[in-house]
Design a protein around this motif. Structure first.
Motif, short mmCIF file in Angstrom:
data_model
loop_
_atom_site.label_atom_id
_atom_site.label_comp_id
_atom_site.label_asym_id
_atom_site.label_seq_id
_atom_site.Cartn_x
_atom_site.Cartn_y
_atom_site.Cartn_z
N LEU A 448 0.86 -1.18 0.00
CA LEU A 448 0.00 0.00 0.00
C LEU A 448 0.89 1.23 0.00
CD1 LEU A 448 -2.99 0.75 0.08
CD2 LEU A 448 -2.82 0.86 2.57
N GLU A 449 0.81 2.02 -1.08
CA GLU A 449 1.68 3.19 -1.22
C GLU A 449 1.26 4.30 -0.27
OE1 GLU A 449 4.27 3.28 -3.22
OE2 GLU A 449 3.93 1.41 -4.28
N PRO A 450 2.16 5.26 0.04
CA PRO A 450 1.80 6.40 0.90
C PRO A 450 0.62 7.18 0.30
CG PRO A 450 4.17 6.29 0.61
CD PRO A 450 3.59 5.29 -0.35
N GLU A 451 -0.14 7.79 1.19
CA GLU A 451 -1.34 8.50 0.73
C GLU A 451 -1.00 9.85 0.12
OE1 GLU A 451 -4.03 9.38 3.88
OE2 GLU A 451 -2.77 10.92 4.76
N HIS A 452 -1.88 10.30 -0.79
CA HIS A 452 -1.87 11.66 -1.33
C HIS A 452 -3.12 12.35 -0.79
CE1 HIS A 452 1.36 10.74 -4.21
NE2 HIS A 452 0.74 9.59 -4.39
N LEU A 453 -2.92 13.27 0.14
CA LEU A 453 -4.06 13.94 0.77
C LEU A 453 -4.68 14.92 -0.22
CD1 LEU A 453 -5.76 14.41 3.31
CD2 LEU A 453 -4.09 16.17 3.98
N LEU A 454 -5.97 14.77 -0.49
CA LEU A 454 -6.68 15.65 -1.42
C LEU A 454 -7.55 16.68 -0.72
CD1 LEU A 454 -7.85 13.03 -4.09
CD2 LEU A 454 -5.75 14.39 -4.05
N LYS A 455 -8.03 16.37 0.48
CA LYS A 455 -8.90 17.30 1.20
C LYS A 455 -8.85 17.02 2.70
CE LYS A 455 -13.78 18.33 2.01
NZ LYS A 455 -13.62 17.98 3.42
N ARG A 456 -8.68 18.08 3.48
CA ARG A 456 -8.76 17.97 4.93
C ARG A 456 -10.20 18.19 5.39
NH1 ARG A 456 -3.57 18.19 6.91
NH2 ARG A 456 -2.00 19.05 5.47
N ARG A 457 -10.45 17.88 6.62
CA ARG A 457 -11.76 18.20 7.20
C ARG A 457 -11.89 19.72 7.32
NH1 ARG A 457 -12.47 12.90 8.80
NH2 ARG A 457 -10.61 12.20 9.92
N SER A 458 -13.10 20.23 7.15
CA SER A 458 -13.32 21.67 7.20
C SER A 458 -14.62 21.95 7.93
CB SER A 458 -13.35 22.26 5.79
OG SER A 458 -14.42 21.71 5.05
N ALA A 459 -14.86 23.23 8.17
CA ALA A 459 -16.06 23.64 8.90
C ALA A 459 -17.25 23.85 7.97
CB ALA A 459 -15.78 24.93 9.68
#
Length: 839
Positions: A448-459
């Protein structure tokens, strides 16, 4: 005493002498020119559309530029070259004419073309002459301007600039290009009655202009397209053009007026036409008593909307007609609409500045749901101007934090187009995610390759806008790692690394396990249990040529394996899985909602009375807003079709939409009978009330607003909005200035030409009413240029205005003269005192 008198006399003489010197220094004189500069020849090329389009123009203007360079060289002058149209561009200098000859011949690059980098929709001669004034302001023995064009203009008059150049002694010469070889057939206007009775004879009046060239004219014809409630009719008419050219009018009988709205387009066809921008005009009319409903839908869903409302090309509901529009086309069409149907579009995707005033003034609006609608339908975030007009709001529900992981097979089969599809779908995933979702992309190969973060949690969803842009940049840089894939090992690692929150894992793979396990199906079933224990919900999406047996084991049944070979398929899967808690799914029975006599729902006489409502496959879970009423509801009592009043208008929300995968039983292919919605559509299509508002028309950058209230102020603030371009605010004044017509007409000039489909917002009026802008050919393409030849130059040195170069010395001499006068006066007073003492 004699010494004192001598001093007095000397002071008076010095004062008189210094006053004479100051007066001489204050006389007008030429300033110090510094090093001598050679004369200047300025070649100004008219590259506007009316001049530069003919085939022979480029050869002619190059020969004239070469001639101007030779004349400048023979006179020992420098050369400057400018070109103008709807703007001004510097082509050369000032500099040695020989160097421009090299540029003209293309010795150091492409041969010089004055028309490059210029927008040719106008003839801004006044702007060009202002640039000439700047060039000629430097002191020179002589300045000569050669205008390579007919000395015509559009927009502001150049008369003032001509006069200033003449006063500065600039010699001006006009060289007119030869007559064009090509002819032009321009259509300037198509006139139709604004309203007409259905069945009455419909006559269109075409106004045009013919400008013959030197070549013989082939046959010309006019092609008409008549679009009404049915198939579009096309007909062609041969044109007998005026022999010597000029304006003409052509009445055309179009037969009886059709039902509802009739749109007529006219197109001129002339072989070798170099000016295609003025070849087309359009106008529409509306049959009295008809109700036209605009159906706003994106291209990919338009076939579904047409099948629902008008599958045979016409409406089957008597008295109602449907006009299909893109979202950006809606504002310009509202003037003729009684109601609007938005087909699976979120309120935030619609032009609120146009639709909201339309509804409040009495128009109707039916919003249909779907995955596109859901993208902006989030609890707590539906307080926008349009969302508040709808009778429902999202049902309040908990949105616990969730990790959304897009797992992508890293085998070689995913390289190229398959991953390009995934890349585009990943952006949809980010856009559809809830604010509380964290979205990442992970490849798997032998691990399992390292993740590519596309979106963080937001308000909020608004805070996700920046995340979507960042995700787009990151996805463009991603590449498939490639290599042998161990699918089950990667999923096992995902189960072990799952965090504290629920995980939605979207698995894109062909399902071919390369690890060589003895019992891959058994391992897959055991892995499914491990994922469930780790709070990982696995959604299996098959791509390529899949191993369906292994994928079915992972998905706990072949019916749970989703298809994902196309962007639309992936988009549908992502939206469905992300929005699952907002939807009711299955065989969803409907029933008419209870309604009291005299209620809003009771006004919709045939909407549900006596009908058996077919079940749905999906609907959005909503709740009623205060003042709204349900027309249809689910067995659980949730509103599925609801309505309410909004200002003078009426709105309705259908929590589903006709067609698969939402409400397939409501799409009667071939019948065109949205019978369940008949009464609702008629209730909505009452239309806006009140007198007709102002009208706006534009030609090029010139904008005219007519038909305003007589109580209006002289200056009106408006905003021009057009598809694909930034809104522009401007102030409009009466044509004669503030003291002119302050009652009905305002005009102004825009930074750019007005495109078709533009509309105005009167921002200084309540509700900011929308005024569609009728766009016609500008003066340049309607051959309405005005002539303004140069004024004769006066006898003065060009570029050298009168000056007082010795002004500083004159002030010094004047100061000394005043000092001498003071001393003389002082000596005189002392002398007078001594004489008085003697007496």
């Amino acid at each position: 005493m004699s010494a004192l008198r001598a001093a007095e006399r000397g002071a008076w003489l010095a004062a008189l002498g210094l006053l004479a010197v100051a007066a001489w220094l204050l006389l007008p004189r030429t300033p110090d020119e510094g090093p001598a500069r050679p004369p200047l020849v300025i070649a100004l090329a008219d590259a506007s559309a009316s001049v530069a389009r003919p085939r022979g123009w480029l050869g002619w203007v190059r020969s004239e530029l070469a001639r101007s360079a030779d004349e400048a060289a023979a006179a020992g002058a420098e050369l400057a070259v400018l070109a103008f149209a709807d703007g001004v561009a510097t082509g050369f200098g000032p500099g040695p004419p020989e160097r421009f000859r090299d540029a003209l011949a293309g010795r150091d690059g492409p041969p010089y073309d004055p028309a490059l980098a210029l927008s040719r929709g106008a003839t801004r001669l006044a702007d060009a002459l202002t640039a000439v004034e700047l060039l000629s302001a430097t002191p020179r023995p002589a300045v000569r301007l050669v205008l390579l064009g007919p000395a015509t203009y559009t927009g502001p008059s150049p008369a003032g600039a001509w006069a200033r150049l003449a006063a500065a002694g600039v010699a001006c010469e006009v060289r007119t290009p030869p007559r064009a070889e090509e002819s032009d057939l321009a259509l300037l206007e198509l006139a139709l009655p604004a309203r007409i009775e259905a069945g009455a004879p419909l006559v269109a009046l075409v106004r045009g202009l013919f400008r013959p060239g030197t070549e013989p004219v082939a046959t010309a014809r006019l092609v008409l397209e008549v679009e009404e409630d049915g198939p579009t009719r096309t007909r062609a008419h041969a044109l007998a053009l005026p022999a010597g050219g000029g304006a003409f009018e052509l009445p055309l009988a179009l037969g009886p007026a059709g039902f509802g709205r009739t749109l007529v387009r006219a197109r001129a066809e002339l072989e070798g036409d170099a000016w295609p921008e003025n070849d087309q005009v359009a106008a529409d009319t509306l049959a009295g008593g008809a109700r036209v409903l605009g159906v706003v839908v994106r291209p990919e869903l338009r076939p579904v909307a047409e099948t629902w409302l008008a599958p045979s090309g016409r409406s089957a509901l008597a008295g109602l007609q449907f006009q299909f529009l893109l979202p950006e086309e809606l504002p310009g069409a509202l003037e003729d609409l009684a109601a609007v149907i938005t087909f699976d579009l979120a309120p935030e995707a619609l032009p609120a500045e146009a639709l909201a005033p339309f509804v409040r003034r009495g128009g109707g609006w039916l919003a249909l749901s779907g995955y596109g609608f859901l993208s902006g339908w989030i609890p707590g975030e539906t307080e926008g101007e349009l969302a508040r007009l709808l009778p429902c709001e999202p049902r309040v529900r908990e949105s616990p934090p969730r990790d959304v992981v897009l797992l992508v097979d890293g085998s070689g089969s995913m390289e190229g187009q398959p991953f390009e599809t995934v890349r585009a779908a990943a952006l949809e995933l980010v856009a559809a995610a809830l604010p509380s979702d964290r979205v990442s992309l992970r490849f798997f190969t032998g691990r399992l390759e390292p993740e590519h973060l596309l979106k963080r949690r937001s308000a909020s969803r608004a805070a996700d806008q920046q995340a979507a842009r960042a995700a787009a940049r990151d996805l463009l840089a991603l590449r498939v790692p490639s290599g042998t894939t161990y699918l089950l090992a990667a999923l096992s690692e995902l189960a072990r690394s799952a965090g504290e929150h629920e995980t939605l894992a979207l698995l894109l793979t062909d399902g071919w396990e390369r690890e060589g396990l003895p019992d891959p199906l058994g391992s897959a079933r055991a892995l499914t249990a491990a994922l469930r224990a780790a709070r990982v919900r696995l959604v299996v999406i098959a791509v390529g040529a899949p191993n369906l047996a292994l994928l079915a084991a992972l998905a706990e049944g072949p019916e749970n394996v989703r298809a994902g070979d196309t962007l639309d398929a992936l988009r549908a899967v992502f939206h469905r899985e992300l929005s699952g808690s907002q939807l009711a799914e299955g065989e969803l029975a409907l029933r008419p909602a209870p309604r009291a006599p005299g209620s809003l729902a009771d006004e919709v006489l045939s909407a549900a009375a006596g009908q058996t409502l077919a079940p749905l496959e999906r609907h959005v879970r909503n709740r009623l807003r205060p003042g709204a009423e349900a027309l249809w509801e689910s067995e659980e009592g949730e509103p599925v079709l609801a309505l309410m009043r909004a200002g003078l208008g009426r709105t309705a929300l259908f929590a589903s939409r006709p067609g698969a995968p939402w409400a397939s039983r409501y799409l009667r292919a071939g019948l065109g009978e949205p019978a369940e919605f008949d009464g609702l559509l008629r209730w909505l299509a009452r239309g806006p009330t009140g007198a007709a508002g102002p009208t706006a028309r534009a030609a090029g950058r010139h904008l005219v607003l007519e038909g305003l209230s007589r109580e209006g102020a002289a200056e009106r603030r408006v905003r021009l909005v057009a598809p694909g371009r930034e809104a522009e605010d401007l102030r409009l004044l009466p044509p004669g200035g503030p003291a002119g017509d302050v009652l009905a007409t305002r005009e102004g000039w825009l930074a750019r030409e007005v495109p078709p489909g533009a509309y105005l917002l009167l921002v200084d009026e309540p509700e900011a009413p929308v005024v569609p802008v009728a766009v016609g050919p500008g003066d340049e393409l309607a051959w309405r240029e005005r002539a303004c030849p140069p004024a004769p130059a006066v006898q003065a040195r060009a570029g050298v205005p009168p000056g007082r170069a010795s002004h500083g010395l004159a002030l010094a001499a004047l100061a000394l003269a005043l000092a001498a006068l003071f001393l003389a006066a002082l000596a005189a007073s002392r002398g007078q005192g001594l004489r008085a003492l003697d007496r």
